[in-house]
Design a protein around this motif. Structure first.
Motif, PDB file in Angstrom:
ATOM      1  N   TYR A   1      26.975   2.166   0.619  1.00 38.38           N
ATOM      2  CA  TYR A   1      27.699   2.929  -0.234  1.00 38.38           C
ATOM      3  C   TYR A   1      26.857   3.106  -1.546  1.00 38.38           C
ATOM      4  O   TYR A   1      25.949   2.312  -1.947  1.00 38.38           O
ATOM      5  CB  TYR A   1      28.878   2.120  -0.684  1.00 38.38           C
ATOM      6  N   LYS A   2      27.188   4.168  -2.351  1.00 42.62           N
ATOM      7  CA  LYS A   2      26.498   4.605  -3.667  1.00 42.62           C
ATOM      8  C   LYS A   2      27.217   3.703  -4.651  1.00 42.62           C
ATOM      9  O   LYS A   2      28.572   3.943  -4.573  1.00 42.62           O
ATOM     10  CB  LYS A   2      26.655   5.946  -3.792  1.00 42.62           C
ATOM     11  N   LEU A   3      26.633   2.708  -5.216  1.00 41.03           N
ATOM     12  CA  LEU A   3      27.316   2.240  -6.165  1.00 41.03           C
ATOM     13  C   LEU A   3      27.013   2.167  -7.600  1.00 41.03           C
ATOM     14  O   LEU A   3      25.751   2.031  -7.775  1.00 41.03           O
ATOM     15  CB  LEU A   3      27.275   0.845  -5.652  1.00 41.03           C
TER      16      LEU A   3
ATOM     17  N   GLU B   1      20.409  -5.799  -1.872  1.00 44.95           N
ATOM     18  CA  GLU B   1      20.327  -6.698  -0.426  1.00 44.95           C
ATOM     19  C   GLU B   1      21.049  -6.449   0.782  1.00 44.95           C
ATOM     20  O   GLU B   1      20.732  -6.318   1.915  1.00 44.95           O
ATOM     21  CB  GLU B   1      20.421  -8.147  -0.641  1.00 44.95           C
ATOM     22  N   ALA B   2      22.377  -5.876   0.455  1.00 49.75           N
ATOM     23  CA  ALA B   2      23.356  -5.575   1.596  1.00 49.75           C
ATOM     24  C   ALA B   2      23.166  -3.997   1.787  1.00 49.75           C
ATOM     25  O   ALA B   2      24.006  -3.612   2.539  1.00 49.75           O
ATOM     26  CB  ALA B   2      24.578  -6.068   0.936  1.00 49.75           C
ATOM     27  N   GLY B   3      22.131  -3.372   1.283  1.00 47.99           N
ATOM     28  CA  GLY B   3      21.981  -2.195   1.491  1.00 47.99           C
ATOM     29  C   GLY B   3      22.649  -1.249   0.655  1.00 47.99           C
ATOM     30  O   GLY B   3      22.553   0.103   0.988  1.00 47.99           O
ATOM     31  N   MET B   4      23.346  -1.448  -0.278  1.00 43.80           N
ATOM     32  CA  MET B   4      24.172  -0.391  -1.185  1.00 43.80           C
ATOM     33  C   MET B   4      23.088   0.425  -2.171  1.00 43.80           C
ATOM     34  O   MET B   4      21.789  -0.343  -2.252  1.00 43.80           O
ATOM     35  CB  MET B   4      24.959  -1.118  -2.182  1.00 43.80           C
ATOM     36  N   GLU B   5      23.196   1.548  -2.217  1.00 46.22           N
ATOM     37  CA  GLU B   5      22.262   2.206  -3.044  1.00 46.22           C
ATOM     38  C   GLU B   5      22.874   2.406  -4.657  1.00 46.22           C
ATOM     39  O   GLU B   5      23.987   2.485  -4.895  1.00 46.22           O
ATOM     40  CB  GLU B   5      22.245   3.721  -2.643  1.00 46.22           C
ATOM     41  N   ILE B   6      22.218   1.522  -5.413  1.00 52.36           N
ATOM     42  CA  ILE B   6      22.606   1.503  -6.998  1.00 52.36           C
ATOM     43  C   ILE B   6      22.258   2.733  -7.539  1.00 52.36           C
ATOM     44  O   ILE B   6      21.172   3.258  -7.741  1.00 52.36           O
ATOM     45  CB  ILE B   6      22.029   0.179  -7.747  1.00 52.36           C
ATOM     46  N   VAL B   7      23.147   3.347  -8.312  1.00 53.01           N
ATOM     47  CA  VAL B   7      22.834   4.641  -8.832  1.00 53.01           C
ATOM     48  C   VAL B   7      23.342   4.424 -10.403  1.00 53.01           C
ATOM     49  O   VAL B   7      24.337   3.401 -10.864  1.00 53.01           O
ATOM     50  CB  VAL B   7      23.676   5.685  -8.452  1.00 53.01           C
ATOM     51  N   PRO B   8      22.749   5.045 -11.379  1.00 50.56           N
ATOM     52  CA  PRO B   8      22.984   4.772 -12.970  1.00 50.56           C
ATOM     53  C   PRO B   8      24.287   5.115 -13.517  1.00 50.56           C
ATOM     54  O   PRO B   8      24.832   4.493 -14.268  1.00 50.56           O
ATOM     55  CB  PRO B   8      21.943   5.488 -13.443  1.00 50.56           C
ATOM     56  N   GLU B   9      24.923   6.019 -12.894  1.00 52.26           N
ATOM     57  CA  GLU B   9      26.084   6.806 -13.504  1.00 52.26           C
ATOM     58  C   GLU B   9      27.471   6.714 -12.551  1.00 52.26           C
ATOM     59  O   GLU B   9      27.265   7.069 -11.283  1.00 52.26           O
ATOM     60  CB  GLU B   9      26.098   8.073 -14.074  1.00 52.26           C
ATOM     61  N   PRO B  10      28.531   6.329 -12.975  1.00 52.13           N
ATOM     62  CA  PRO B  10      29.856   6.291 -12.232  1.00 52.13           C
ATOM     63  C   PRO B  10      30.075   7.559 -11.495  1.00 52.13           C
ATOM     64  O   PRO B  10      30.509   7.747 -10.195  1.00 52.13           O
ATOM     65  CB  PRO B  10      30.973   6.011 -13.240  1.00 52.13           C
ATOM     66  N   GLU B  11      29.861   8.769 -12.193  1.00 53.65           N
ATOM     67  CA  GLU B  11      29.938   9.984 -11.548  1.00 53.65           C
ATOM     68  C   GLU B  11      29.278  10.374 -10.227  1.00 53.65           C
ATOM     69  O   GLU B  11      29.441  11.170  -9.577  1.00 53.65           O
ATOM     70  CB  GLU B  11      29.572  11.135 -12.627  1.00 53.65           C
ATOM     71  N   GLU B  12      28.201   9.610 -10.118  1.00 58.80           N
ATOM     72  CA  GLU B  12      27.319   9.710  -8.777  1.00 58.80           C
ATOM     73  C   GLU B  12      27.622   8.736  -7.742  1.00 58.80           C
ATOM     74  O   GLU B  12      27.231   8.791  -6.734  1.00 58.80           O
ATOM     75  CB  GLU B  12      25.765   9.378  -9.094  1.00 58.80           C
ATOM     76  N   ALA B  13      28.566   7.750  -8.053  1.00 56.81           N
ATOM     77  CA  ALA B  13      28.917   6.856  -7.220  1.00 56.81           C
ATOM     78  C   ALA B  13      30.125   6.801  -6.408  1.00 56.81           C
ATOM     79  O   ALA B  13      31.194   7.748  -6.691  1.00 56.81           O
ATOM     80  CB  ALA B  13      28.850   5.415  -7.882  1.00 56.81           C
ATOM     81  N   GLN B  14      30.227   6.251  -5.340  1.00 60.14           N
ATOM     82  CA  GLN B  14      31.622   6.159  -4.321  1.00 60.14           C
ATOM     83  C   GLN B  14      32.350   4.991  -4.899  1.00 60.14           C
ATOM     84  O   GLN B  14      33.560   5.003  -4.827  1.00 60.14           O
ATOM     85  CB  GLN B  14      30.825   6.092  -2.928  1.00 60.14           C
ATOM     86  N   CYS B  15      31.764   3.937  -5.401  1.00 60.59           N
ATOM     87  CA  CYS B  15      32.353   2.677  -5.683  1.00 60.59           C
ATOM     88  C   CYS B  15      31.639   2.132  -7.191  1.00 60.59           C
ATOM     89  O   CYS B  15      30.540   2.427  -7.145  1.00 60.59           O
ATOM     90  CB  CYS B  15      32.251   1.571  -4.874  1.00 60.59           C
ATOM     91  N   VAL B  16      32.789   1.940  -8.082  1.00 55.27           N
ATOM     92  CA  VAL B  16      32.238   1.264  -9.268  1.00 55.27           C
ATOM     93  C   VAL B  16      32.738  -0.186  -9.584  1.00 55.27           C
ATOM     94  O   VAL B  16      33.701  -0.517  -9.186  1.00 55.27           O
ATOM     95  CB  VAL B  16      32.699   2.063 -10.584  1.00 55.27           C
TER      96      VAL B  16
END
Ligand code: SF4
Length: 440
Positions: free
Chosen positions: A4-6, A29-44
């Motif tokens: 997920y994007k997180l 490590e679990a394969g999540m994609e870390i994104v800088p802004e909540p607006e770009e994420a699926q989960c915060v």
């Protein structure tokens, strides 16, 4: 397992930031994609603070703001971790239904499970043992390229009457020295030059697992690590600072002559009621000894005004003491009666407005002390850890030995220096917490 994007919002103190960095590591490590802004994420993930009123409001505001994003369909899930969730474990999901999953301070290592459950639409709350042993897990260091926090213990046994931290973070637990040195070595290999040593109380390090204080020995081992140039100490408890530690700080060049020693107050009656060990005479003697043994020492402290029993006389005693002690750095809080603490049950205290008025008065005293001391730096050449280039002023910027990140000053200087390198800077001008100079 889905990647997920997180995004992660880290609130509160440096110790909580280290937990955030450890969660980021587990998630990536679990394969999540870390994104800088909540607006770009699926989960915060919101790693909260919850030790005083203002911190609680900040955390609740962040949760509600993410709830708005969710309502607009811009976010799928919200996971809340940290001190607010631990402190209000029974109410939090009821009071804030926008939250999908919640972890207490004993369950940071369950973050991947929590995110997956939340993304699958399952509600989850995990509150592990807050007294469990701690070790240094992997981290994604989120601070500057050249510095990082090094947390050496968790929890607290001091039980100050105004503080909820022991009930949120558990009893004092030191990490093993091997575990800490191993992490410091790994950090030095990534280019970290400054280690900032943190815990709720670093001066108690080792007493639980080695039966005696071991901070001095740990510091000597950290000083032996090549690549580490600066070691900064935060959160020392006054009566735990022994002669061996003072000698180690004075003799080890890498240990910055900068000490953060929260005293909270100076009046004996108040110190006693707040269950603080030691009295005003002990504090004065300690400061005298430190200033004699450690030249160019910068002392930082934390103070609380408006505590129960603080009348006009006790408050002016504190003000007189500050003018005498001349702490170069200080954080001042207005007392916040936190439910679950003994101090909150004590009713002989001033009202909030008066506490805030006293906070401003102490900040005035401190800013004048800081400026007068700053002026003594003009014409001096100091070492600066360069942290970047400021396009607005066209100057490099960085920190001196007297500047801990985010809470102290900054040095702007003309010259050429890469971020993460050290520069020799001659100070020409001082403006509040900002020093200006040129590389020499
Ligand atoms: S030393 Fe006192 S104020 Fe600091 S965390 Fe421990 S109990 Fe709280």
């Amino acid at each position: 397992m889905a990647g997920y994007k997180l995004a992660l919002i880290s609130l509160g103190c440096a110790k909580n930031l280290v937990n955030s960095e450890q969660m980021l590591y587990l998630l990536s490590e679990a394969g999540m994609e870390i994104v800088p802004e909540p607006e770009e994420a699926q989960c915060v993930v919101i790693n909260t603070c919850g030790f005083i009123e203002s911190a609680k409001s900040e955390a609740i505001d962040a949760i509600i703001a993410m709830g708005e994003l969710k309502k607009k369909g811009r976010l799928k899930a919200i996971v809340v971790t940290g001190c607010l969730s631990q402190r209000y474990r029974d109410e939090i999901l009821k009071e804030l239904p926008e939250i999908d999953a919640v972890l207490g301070t004993g369950s940071y290592d369950e973050i991947v499970t929590a995110v997956n459950a939340a993304m699958e639409g399952k509600s989850l709350s995990l509150f592990g043992d807050i007294n469990a042993d701690i070790s240094g897990a992997g981290r994604i260091v989120s601070t500057g390229p050249a510095w990082a926090y090094l947390r050496i213990a968790e929890g607290c046994d001091n039980r100050c009457a105004f503080c909820v931290i022991p009930s949120i973070r558990g009893k004092y637990r030191s990490r093993t020295m091997e575990n800490i040195v191993e992490e410091a070595l790994a950090l030095s290999k990534t280019g970290v030059r400054e280690l900032i040593i943190i815990a709720q109380d670093i001066s108690r390090y080792g007493r639980d697992i080695y039966g005696k204080r071991k901070l001095s020995e740990l510091l000597r081992r950290l000083c032996a690590i090549e690549g580490i140039c600066w070691i900064r100490l935060h959160y020392l408890y006054p009566d735990e600072i022994d002669d061996e530690l003072i000698e180690t700080i004075a003799n080890e060049e890498k240990i910055l002559k900068y000490l953060d020693i929260p005293i909270q107050h100076i009046n004996d009656k108040i110190l006693k009621r707040m269950n603080r060990r030691g009295d005003s005479a002990d504090i004065r003697l300690l400061i005298k000894k430190l200033r004699e043994k450690i030249p160019e020492l910068v002392l930082r402290t934390s103070l609380i005004v408006g505590l129960p029993s603080e009348g006009e006389a006790e408050f002016s005693e504190l003000c007189d003491f500050l003018r005498e002690a001349k702490f170069e750095r200080a954080g001042v809080f207005a007392f916040s009666p936190e439910e679950g603490t003994r101090a909150a049950e004590m009713d002989d205290r001033c009202d909030e407005d008066e506490a805030n008025r006293r906070q401003e008065l102490v900040m005035d005293i401190q800013s004048r002390i800081m400026e007068d001391w700053g002026e003594t730096m003009v014409g001096k050449t100091i070492q600066v850890l360069c942290e970047g280039y400021d396009y607005e002023s066209g100057l490099q910027f960085g920190r001196s030995w007297a500047d801990s990140p985010d809470i102290d000053g900054i040095v702007f200087f003309s010259g050429q220096c890469a971020s993460g390198d050290f520069a020799k800077v001659c100070i020409d001008e001082v403006s509040g917490a900002e020093w200006y100079g040129r590389q020499v």
